[in-house]
Design a protein around this motif. Structure first.
Motif, PDB file in Angstrom:
ATOM      1  N   UNK A 191       0.855  -1.188   0.000  1.00 55.54           N
ATOM      2  CA  UNK A 191       0.000   0.000   0.000  1.00 55.54           C
ATOM      3  C   UNK A 191       0.893   1.241   0.000  1.00 55.54           C
ATOM      4  N   UNK A 192       0.334   2.361  -0.384  1.00 58.28           N
ATOM      5  CA  UNK A 192       1.099   3.609  -0.373  1.00 58.28           C
ATOM      6  C   UNK A 192       1.587   3.923   1.040  1.00 58.28           C
ATOM      7  N   UNK A 193       0.719   3.739   2.012  1.00 58.20           N
ATOM      8  CA  UNK A 193       1.094   4.023   3.401  1.00 58.20           C
ATOM      9  C   UNK A 193       2.266   3.147   3.843  1.00 58.20           C
ATOM     10  N   UNK A 194       2.202   1.861   3.525  1.00 56.57           N
ATOM     11  CA  UNK A 194       3.284   0.944   3.898  1.00 56.57           C
ATOM     12  C   UNK A 194       4.581   1.325   3.194  1.00 56.57           C
ATOM     13  N   UNK A 195       4.487   1.709   1.932  1.00 57.74           N
ATOM     14  CA  UNK A 195       5.672   2.095   1.175  1.00 57.74           C
ATOM     15  C   UNK A 195       6.288   3.376   1.741  1.00 57.74           C
ATOM     16  N   UNK A 196       5.450   4.343   2.090  1.00 60.76           N
ATOM     17  CA  UNK A 196       5.953   5.587   2.678  1.00 60.76           C
ATOM     18  C   UNK A 196       6.575   5.339   4.051  1.00 60.76           C
ATOM     19  N   UNK A 197       6.017   4.412   4.819  1.00 57.08           N
ATOM     20  CA  UNK A 197       6.616   4.037   6.106  1.00 57.08           C
ATOM     21  C   UNK A 197       8.014   3.462   5.888  1.00 57.08           C
ATOM     22  N   UNK A 198       8.154   2.658   4.831  1.00 54.01           N
ATOM     23  CA  UNK A 198       9.449   2.088   4.465  1.00 54.01           C
ATOM     24  C   UNK A 198      10.439   3.208   4.134  1.00 54.01           C
ATOM     25  N   UNK A 199      10.017   4.186   3.334  1.00 51.67           N
ATOM     26  CA  UNK A 199      10.879   5.312   2.967  1.00 51.67           C
ATOM     27  C   UNK A 199      11.244   6.130   4.208  1.00 51.67           C
ATOM     28  N   UNK A 200      10.242   6.428   5.047  1.00 53.32           N
ATOM     29  CA  UNK A 200      10.483   7.199   6.271  1.00 53.32           C
ATOM     30  C   UNK A 200      11.502   6.488   7.157  1.00 53.32           C
ATOM     31  N   UNK A 201      11.358   5.179   7.303  1.00 52.70           N
ATOM     32  CA  UNK A 201      12.306   4.400   8.101  1.00 52.70           C
ATOM     33  C   UNK A 201      13.713   4.459   7.523  1.00 52.70           C
ATOM     34  N   UNK A 213      15.172   7.866   8.322  1.00 54.76           N
ATOM     35  CA  UNK A 213      15.563   7.941   9.734  1.00 54.76           C
ATOM     36  C   UNK A 213      16.843   7.140   9.985  1.00 54.76           C
ATOM     37  N   UNK A 214      16.923   5.949   9.418  1.00 54.80           N
ATOM     38  CA  UNK A 214      18.119   5.127   9.626  1.00 54.80           C
ATOM     39  C   UNK A 214      19.339   5.694   8.898  1.00 54.80           C
ATOM     40  N   UNK A 215      19.131   6.200   7.698  1.00 49.12           N
ATOM     41  CA  UNK A 215      20.248   6.666   6.889  1.00 49.12           C
ATOM     42  C   UNK A 215      20.723   8.065   7.222  1.00 49.12           C
ATOM     43  N   UNK A 216      19.819   8.959   7.556  1.00 49.76           N
ATOM     44  CA  UNK A 216      20.186  10.353   7.792  1.00 49.76           C
ATOM     45  C   UNK A 216      20.205  10.689   9.277  1.00 49.76           C
ATOM     46  N   UNK A 217      19.108  10.428   9.973  1.00 44.72           N
ATOM     47  CA  UNK A 217      18.987  10.849  11.362  1.00 44.72           C
ATOM     48  C   UNK A 217      19.938  10.094  12.288  1.00 44.72           C
ATOM     49  N   UNK A 260      10.825  16.084   1.221  1.00 44.98           N
ATOM     50  CA  UNK A 260      11.798  17.173   1.385  1.00 44.98           C
ATOM     51  C   UNK A 260      11.601  17.923   2.689  1.00 44.98           C
ATOM     52  N   UNK A 261      10.349  18.249   2.985  1.00 41.57           N
ATOM     53  CA  UNK A 261      10.050  18.964   4.237  1.00 41.57           C
ATOM     54  C   UNK A 261      10.377  18.085   5.446  1.00 41.57           C
ATOM     55  N   UNK A 262      10.099  16.798   5.335  1.00 40.74           N
ATOM     56  CA  UNK A 262      10.386  15.859   6.421  1.00 40.74           C
ATOM     57  C   UNK A 262      11.889  15.838   6.718  1.00 40.74           C
ATOM     58  N   UNK A 263      12.707  15.723   5.677  1.00 42.84           N
ATOM     59  CA  UNK A 263      14.160  15.697   5.860  1.00 42.84           C
ATOM     60  C   UNK A 263      14.632  17.020   6.450  1.00 42.84           C
ATOM     61  N   UNK A 264      14.094  18.122   5.959  1.00 45.36           N
ATOM     62  CA  UNK A 264      14.483  19.437   6.487  1.00 45.36           C
ATOM     63  C   UNK A 264      14.144  19.546   7.968  1.00 45.36           C
ATOM     64  N   UNK A 265      12.946  19.159   8.347  1.00 44.30           N
ATOM     65  CA  UNK A 265      12.546  19.207   9.761  1.00 44.30           C
ATOM     66  C   UNK A 265      13.409  18.284  10.616  1.00 44.30           C
ATOM     67  N   UNK A 266      13.843  17.183  10.025  1.00 45.23           N
ATOM     68  CA  UNK A 266      14.610  16.187  10.758  1.00 45.23           C
ATOM     69  C   UNK A 266      16.023  16.676  11.079  1.00 45.23           C
ATOM     70  N   UNK A 267      16.684  17.335  10.120  1.00 43.66           N
ATOM     71  CA  UNK A 267      18.101  17.636  10.302  1.00 43.66           C
ATOM     72  C   UNK A 267      18.482  19.118  10.283  1.00 43.66           C
ATOM     73  N   UNK A 268      17.600  20.011   9.870  1.00 46.99           N
ATOM     74  CA  UNK A 268      17.933  21.445   9.893  1.00 46.99           C
ATOM     75  C   UNK A 268      17.565  22.010  11.261  1.00 46.99           C
ATOM     76  N   UNK A 269      18.340  21.606  12.271  1.00 42.60           N
ATOM     77  CA  UNK A 269      18.057  21.941  13.659  1.00 42.60           C
ATOM     78  C   UNK A 269      19.361  22.206  14.387  1.00 42.60           C
ATOM     79  N   UNK A 270      19.273  22.624  15.633  1.00 38.27           N
ATOM     80  CA  UNK A 270      20.452  22.776  16.485  1.00 38.27           C
ATOM     81  C   UNK A 270      20.262  21.901  17.724  1.00 38.27           C
TER      82      UNK A 270
END
Length: 182
Positions: free
Chosen positions: A15-25, A28-32, A96-106
């Motif tokens: 499903x789209x939701x399952x696929x997006x969860x995979x991408x989000x994970x 998070x694992x690769x960048x965060x 894009x917004x998700x990645x920005x919110x995740x790492x454009x912080x202090x």
């Protein structure tokens, strides 16, 4: 016509939701996981050597920023949390917004939480409710996941009669938990 990835026969996320969860994970694992700001935050958190209540041995402890408990083995039992939650990720365009919110912080945008407090805060953020209410909701969810027999026993211990279907007990469970926590 190009199919959506979750419609391809060799993709396990159907499903789209399952696929997006995979991408989000993956993000998070690769960048965060190795984000420099997160690593700097953790390096500034000096652990305290204390006796572990479970093992009786000395080990590192860090203090949860919400409950103020000293947590043994913080690398395993604590998580770094964004004080202001990251925006949702419900379509590919949100990435894009998700990645920005995740790492454009202090480091000032982060806090160190024990896993239970982090789970409660995440629920509070998702539902837009106070932490106290989310804590009650987490307990309601935990109790409502019990099988029928343990749920009946839990209710009976509090002088409440179990009704079927089990979902109809949720209001009574919530009322009990609110009363027990006030």
């Amino acid at each position: 016509m190009h199919k959506s990835p979750w419609e391809l026969p060799y993709i396990t996320h159907k499903t789209e939701k399952a696929y997006l969860n995979y991408i989000r994970g993956g993000i998070r694992q690769g960048i965060w996981k190795k984000a420099p700001v997160k690593l700097a935050f953790l390096s500034n958190r000096k652990p305290k050597r204390m006796i572990n209540k479970s093992s009786g041995r000395m080990c590192n402890h860090n203090q949860c920023d919400i409950c103020q408990e000293w947590i043994a083995n913080p690398g395993k039992n604590m998580e770094v949390d964004h004080i202001n939650p990251t925006n949702g990720f419900s379509c590919v365009e949100d990435s894009g917004r998700f990645i920005q919110d995740l790492v454009y912080i202090s480091v000032e945008d982060l806090q160190h939480l024990c896993k239970p407090c982090h789970q409660i805060k995440t629920l509070a953020d998702k539902r837009g409710i106070p932490f106290k209410d989310a804590k009650i909701e987490k307990e309601v969810i935990r109790i409502m996941k019990l099988k029928a027999a343990p749920l009946k026993k839990w209710l009976a211990k509090r002088n409440v009669i179990y009704v079927t279907p089990a979902k109809r007990n949720e209001g009574a469970v919530r009322t009990i938990i609110v009363e027990e926590n006030s």
